[in-house]
Design an enzyme around this catalytic site. Sequence first.
Site, PDB file in Angstrom:
ATOM      1  CB  CYS A 259      -9.186   4.908  -0.279  1.00 13.84           C
ATOM      2  SG  CYS A 259      -8.509   5.672   1.209  1.00 13.84           S
TER       3      CYS A 259
ATOM      4  CG  HIS B 105     -12.730   3.556   3.197  1.00 16.54           C
ATOM      5  ND1 HIS B 105     -12.126   2.870   4.223  1.00 16.54           N
ATOM      6  CD2 HIS B 105     -11.763   4.353   2.655  1.00 16.54           C
ATOM      7  CE1 HIS B 105     -10.853   3.235   4.302  1.00 16.54           C
ATOM      8  NE2 HIS B 105     -10.600   4.128   3.366  1.00 16.54           N
TER       9      HIS B 105
HETATM   10  P1  NAP Z   1       2.768   1.528   4.434  1.00 19.62           P
HETATM   11  O1  NAP Z   1       2.099   0.234   4.688  1.00 19.62           O
HETATM   12  O2  NAP Z   1       3.291   2.318   5.566  1.00 19.62           O
HETATM   13  O3  NAP Z   1       3.996   1.212   3.387  1.00 19.62           O
HETATM   14  C1  NAP Z   1       4.912   2.185   3.040  1.00 19.62           C
HETATM   15  C2  NAP Z   1       5.920   1.695   1.989  1.00 19.62           C
HETATM   16  O4  NAP Z   1       6.794   2.793   1.718  1.00 19.62           O
HETATM   17  C3  NAP Z   1       6.821   0.530   2.459  1.00 19.62           C
HETATM   18  O5  NAP Z   1       7.094  -0.306   1.357  1.00 19.62           O
HETATM   19  C4  NAP Z   1       8.087   1.254   2.894  1.00 19.62           C
HETATM   20  O6  NAP Z   1       9.256   0.453   2.795  1.00 19.62           O
HETATM   21  C5  NAP Z   1       8.146   2.357   1.855  1.00 19.62           C
HETATM   22  N1  NAP Z   1       8.982   3.470   2.301  1.00 19.62           N
HETATM   23  C6  NAP Z   1       8.932   4.122   3.481  1.00 19.62           C
HETATM   24  N2  NAP Z   1       9.921   5.071   3.527  1.00 19.62           N
HETATM   25  C7  NAP Z   1      10.592   4.981   2.344  1.00 19.62           C
HETATM   26  C8  NAP Z   1      11.711   5.649   1.803  1.00 19.62           C
HETATM   27  N3  NAP Z   1      12.353   6.613   2.465  1.00 19.62           N
HETATM   28  N4  NAP Z   1      12.136   5.310   0.552  1.00 19.62           N
HETATM   29  C9  NAP Z   1      11.511   4.336  -0.149  1.00 19.62           C
HETATM   30  N5  NAP Z   1      10.440   3.643   0.322  1.00 19.62           N
HETATM   31  C10 NAP Z   1       9.991   3.964   1.558  1.00 19.62           C
HETATM   32  O7  NAP Z   1       1.833   2.531   3.616  1.00 19.62           O
HETATM   33  P2  NAP Z   1       0.549   2.192   2.687  1.00 19.62           P
HETATM   34  O8  NAP Z   1      -0.692   2.131   3.487  1.00 19.62           O
HETATM   35  O9  NAP Z   1       0.893   1.055   1.781  1.00 19.62           O
HETATM   36  O10 NAP Z   1       0.430   3.540   1.844  1.00 19.62           O
HETATM   37  C11 NAP Z   1       1.372   3.880   0.835  1.00 19.62           C
HETATM   38  C12 NAP Z   1       0.864   5.080   0.066  1.00 19.62           C
HETATM   39  O11 NAP Z   1      -0.401   4.770  -0.528  1.00 19.62           O
HETATM   40  C13 NAP Z   1       0.657   6.316   0.940  1.00 19.62           C
HETATM   41  O12 NAP Z   1       0.991   7.475   0.179  1.00 19.62           O
HETATM   42  C14 NAP Z   1      -0.832   6.274   1.220  1.00 19.62           C
HETATM   43  O13 NAP Z   1      -1.344   7.548   1.500  1.00 19.62           O
HETATM   44  C15 NAP Z   1      -1.371   5.730  -0.105  1.00 19.62           C
HETATM   45  N6  NAP Z   1      -2.686   5.083  -0.012  1.00 19.62           N
HETATM   46  C16 NAP Z   1      -2.950   4.096   0.919  1.00 19.62           C
HETATM   47  C17 NAP Z   1      -4.224   3.512   0.947  1.00 19.62           C
HETATM   48  C18 NAP Z   1      -4.578   2.395   1.911  1.00 19.62           C
HETATM   49  O14 NAP Z   1      -5.761   1.989   1.898  1.00 19.62           O
HETATM   50  N7  NAP Z   1      -3.651   1.884   2.717  1.00 19.62           N
HETATM   51  C19 NAP Z   1      -5.203   3.938   0.055  1.00 19.62           C
HETATM   52  C20 NAP Z   1      -4.895   4.907  -0.892  1.00 19.62           C
HETATM   53  C21 NAP Z   1      -3.643   5.469  -0.913  1.00 19.62           C
HETATM   54  P3  NAP Z   1       9.908  -0.286   4.112  1.00 19.62           P
HETATM   55  O15 NAP Z   1       9.036  -1.460   4.418  1.00 19.62           O
HETATM   56  O16 NAP Z   1      11.254  -0.676   3.603  1.00 19.62           O
HETATM   57  O17 NAP Z   1       9.933   0.716   5.214  1.00 19.62           O
END
Ligand code: NAP
Length: 362
Positions: A159, A254
């Site tokens: 991002c 951002h």
């Molecule tokens: P988040 O809010 O922490 O959500 C994480 C997700 O992963 C939840 O659905 C969680 O499920 C699931 N999860 C965690 N442990 C798991 C496991 N062992 N098996 C299966 N599912 C699991 O994270 P996020 O911000 O959405 O980011 C997710 C990904 O996108 C990351 O790799 C991050 O680097 C990338 N990303 C994020 C952004 C952003 O702006 N936020 C931008 C670009 C890329 P539960 O609810 O069941 O725990």
Amino acid sequence: MEKKYKVGIIGATGMVGQRFICLLANHPWFDITVLAASPRSAGKKYTEAVGAKWCMEEEIPESVKNMVVMNATDDVEIIAELVDFVFCAVDMKKDEIKALEERYAKAECPVVSNNSAHRHTPDVPMVLPELNPEHTEIIASQRKRLGTKRGFIAVKPNCSLQGYVPALFPVDKAGYKVKDVLVCTYQAISGAGKTFDTWPEMVDNVIPFISGEEEKSEKEPLKIWGKVDGDVIKDSDRPNFTAQCLRVPVSNGHMGAVFVRFENKPSVEEMKKIWKEYKGAPQKLNLPSAPKQFLNYFEEDNMPQTKLNRNLENGMAISIGRLREDTQYDYKFVCLSHNTLRGAAGGAVLLAELLCAEGYMD
Ligand code: NAP
């Protein structure tokens, strides 16, 4: 598009997963068929699984409220049978994500990923659809390596770079070779999957460190600038990027402050003209999530502003401003992108639309 594709969201309860749900609830080409998350959420109705973590401005769409969340790691083969492809955004260890995404691909289920795990796998395309759509060609080589007919992994870039790379790449392609780039990013807390409720330390505060972000901001542009060469995408050895990434007290959006030096310097007017006229594959193909005007230059001294401009064209357009000569570099300017829309879920949906239009999801 006559047919509707059945899609799964892996990581559906997370910050990016929630964005996917909102973007896909009324999508003209895609139907949400599967929601999956960790074993903590599996077996629960979506509303119960996401609970107080739901942080979108809109309500949870009716169509997903009662869907039972599946287990993203145990149910891979079942999910692969139910859908045409999945979006993946999970918070797990990098090697676990790598293995999980390959399992989906090997089960003949294409993966469009938000995660960074496969961004530097040489036969995985990392695509910003307006800039390097031709990198999807590498999918044939990846399928050969994985031994799949349909399954593959495609990723979107980080991002942090989704303001300055879109601003600089078209100028470079117009013949004004970008040599050196110094960028400072001012990144929203949703980029860490957080809100002010879940991260109160960020109120009235700046944290000058985001783990791994500066490396991604410097290295990933070189893959976007790279070329398909046989069975791999070879990174470019230029431009030189150096980045500092700061976390700022902003919910979404951002901002980047950019300094750039060219091999052959364009004029201010030429740069603004390139931005105004630039159209990428999503605009030419009229993809459903494509912004009509990808790059938007603001003439006012105090624009763009995060709060005013992050939602431009549903958060998919890039805002640029304050282009002026610099004392050490050729120019400096600022740029803004919505990190969970253009920079995450929206960018992945646009990439999936491109892959559908090119026939990779059939
Ligand atoms: P988040 O809010 O922490 O959500 C994480 C997700 O992963 C939840 O659905 C969680 O499920 C699931 N999860 C965690 N442990 C798991 C496991 N062992 N098996 C299966 N599912 C699991 O994270 P996020 O911000 O959405 O980011 C997710 C990904 O996108 C990351 O790799 C991050 O680097 C990338 N990303 C994020 C952004 C952003 O702006 N936020 C931008 C670009 C890329 P539960 O609810 O069941 O725990």
